[in-house]
Design an enzyme around this catalytic site. Structure first.
Site, mmCIF file in Angstrom:
data_model
loop_
_atom_site.group_PDB
_atom_site.id
_atom_site.type_symbol
_atom_site.label_atom_id
_atom_site.label_comp_id
_atom_site.label_asym_id
_atom_site.label_seq_id
_atom_site.Cartn_x
_atom_site.Cartn_y
_atom_site.Cartn_z
ATOM 1 N N THR A 161 0.891 -1.325 0.081
ATOM 2 C CA THR A 161 -0.004 -0.725 0.023
ATOM 3 C C THR A 161 1.214 0.711 -0.440
ATOM 4 O OG1 THR A 161 -2.264 1.179 1.238
ATOM 5 C CG2 THR A 161 -0.471 0.224 2.382
ATOM 6 N N ARG A 189 -15.017 -5.946 1.760
ATOM 7 C CA ARG A 189 -14.118 -5.873 2.911
ATOM 8 C C ARG A 189 -13.129 -4.501 2.870
ATOM 9 N NH1 ARG A 189 -7.763 -4.779 3.264
ATOM 10 N NH2 ARG A 189 -7.244 -6.144 5.084
ATOM 11 N N VAL A 190 -13.108 -4.074 4.070
ATOM 12 C CA VAL A 190 -12.346 -3.261 4.875
ATOM 13 C C VAL A 190 -10.913 -2.613 5.017
ATOM 14 C CG1 VAL A 190 -12.546 -0.485 5.534
ATOM 15 C CG2 VAL A 190 -13.946 -1.511 4.048
ATOM 16 N N GLY A 191 -9.720 -2.508 5.283
ATOM 17 C CA GLY A 191 -8.643 -2.797 5.667
ATOM 18 C C GLY A 191 -8.532 -2.077 6.912
ATOM 19 N N ASP A 192 -6.770 -1.961 7.674
ATOM 20 C CA ASP A 192 -6.792 -1.276 8.298
ATOM 21 C C ASP A 192 -6.451 0.783 8.207
ATOM 22 O OD1 ASP A 192 -4.374 -2.020 6.600
ATOM 23 O OD2 ASP A 192 -3.249 -0.603 7.813
ATOM 24 N N THR A 212 1.363 -0.371 6.587
ATOM 25 C CA THR A 212 1.259 -1.737 6.188
ATOM 26 C C THR A 212 1.285 -2.528 6.037
ATOM 27 O OG1 THR A 212 1.688 -2.382 3.461
ATOM 28 C CG2 THR A 212 3.947 -1.409 5.204
ATOM 29 N N GLY A 213 0.768 -3.407 5.207
ATOM 30 C CA GLY A 213 0.429 -5.072 5.524
ATOM 31 C C GLY A 213 -0.869 -5.939 5.952
ATOM 32 N N GLY A 215 -3.871 -5.949 7.167
ATOM 33 C CA GLY A 215 -4.562 -4.862 7.254
ATOM 34 C C GLY A 215 -5.251 -5.856 9.533
HETATM 35 N N1 ASP Z 1 -2.620 -2.305 4.775
HETATM 36 C C1 ASP Z 1 -3.883 -2.606 3.571
HETATM 37 C C2 ASP Z 1 -4.791 -3.487 3.755
HETATM 38 O O1 ASP Z 1 -4.717 -4.535 4.485
HETATM 39 C C3 ASP Z 1 -3.179 -3.643 2.508
HETATM 40 C C4 ASP Z 1 -1.917 -3.367 2.624
HETATM 41 O O2 ASP Z 1 -0.938 -2.860 3.404
HETATM 42 O O3 ASP Z 1 -1.166 -3.649 1.843
HETATM 43 O O4 ASP Z 1 -5.621 -3.338 3.890
#
Ligand code: ASP
Length: 292
Positions: A161, A189-192, A212-213, A215
């Site tokens: 991200t 779906r909604v992430g962090d 990032t990573g 979520g």
């Molecule tokens: N953190 C983001 C999510 O989970 C994705 C990402 O950082 O790659 O949506």
């Protein structure tokens, strides 16, 4: 005092080296542009929003045009901006027809009494503010479509991200984050990323962080707020970044990367993913790396 300062990232995860290099170039371009703004006296808020807008426009980065596709083969994006001086924030989630979600997140912050708008409501608000809605197909780049075609028979998520934290001459800290989210995520779906404290957090009295990573892992421990709390306890940004990631890993077994900036302009970054692409610039130093 190391004012101003900017740090940005182009995702964590595991991508082929040639793609990582293209992504890092995009992060460097964003940091250089934002640095010029900061050095000419512009605000941390403008700097992070512009840095993220540039990365959203870069087709190799997973945000805006070039976002990952979800399980149904289309793009749904999330973004957050937070002003560490007022603690105001704006965010959008699961938007499909917005070219630059970070600009819409900023409008939510500045022109509504709300913090988070999702889906169709967010797009309706965008239109009411004069923002043009785009054809969702315009956001899909060939590389992401091919990746989806190859992966649709298998399972697997990939992570990356974009985000930025900046400190301006006045001592304001701001954070901005934007993503297409996890590759092959379920629609809806909604992430962090758009969640304050998970995807990003800024407090000008202390510092700022963004994640990032995976979520779901960052949300469970409110990773960005956790790191800002560690800064407040007196840990330096590098130690706070490492402690935040170690805590997230211990409690959730997830994989994430973080970038951190404190009120003195000191930076930190850490990850337990294979890679983290970052660049930063302070008065004394410029550094950019595919950190493996
Ligand atoms: N953190 C983001 C999510 O989970 C994705 C990402 O950082 O790659 O949506």
């Amino acid at each position: 005092m190391m004012k101003p300062a900017i740090i940005a990232h182009g995702g964590a995860g595991d991508v082929p080296l040639d793609l990582a290099k293209k992504r890092l170039d995009g992060v460097i371009e964003a940091v250089s542009y934002a640095w010029d703004l900061l050095i000419s006296g512009d605000s941390a808020l403008n700097a992070v929003v512009e840095a993220v807008r540039i990365m959203e426009d870069n087709p190799w980065l997973n945000a805006g045009r070039g976002s990952s596709l979800n399980a149904d083969g289309y793009v749904e994006m999330d973004a957050l901006v937070m002003d560490g001086t007022t603690l105001k924030a704006g965010a959008v989630a699961a938007v499909r027809r917005i070219r630059n979600p970070i600009l819409l997140a900023r409008l939510v912050m500045e022109r509504t009494n709300h913090i988070l708008l999702v889906g169709e409501g967010a797009e309706k608000f965008a239109q009411s503010q004069g923002m043009k809605l785009v054809d969702p197909e315009e956001l899909i780049v060939p590389y992401q479509r091919e990746k989806w075609e190859k992966a649709k028979m298998t399972s697997g998520a990939s992570i990356d991200t974009v985000g930025a934290v900046a400190l301006d001459f006045e001592g304001n800290i701001a954070v901005a984050v934007s993503t297409g989210g996890l590759f092959m995520k379920l629609p809806g779906r909604v992430g962090d990323t758009p969640i304050i404290g998970a995807g990003g957090y800024a407090d000008s009295n202390i510092g700022g962080a963004c994640a990032t990573g995976l979520g779901e892992a960052a949300m469970r421990v409110l990773l960005s707020k956790k790191i800002v709390d560690l800064l407040e306890m007196g840990y330096d940004p590098q130690t706070a970044a490492r402690m935040g990631i170690e805590y997230m890993e211990k409690r959730t077994n997830g994989s994430c990367g973080v970038i951190v900036l404190d009120k003195f302009g000191r930076v930190g970054f850490y990850k337990n993913t294979r890679m983290l692409l970052y660049a930063y610039k302070t008065k004394d130093k410029f550094d950019a790396q595919i950190y493996i």
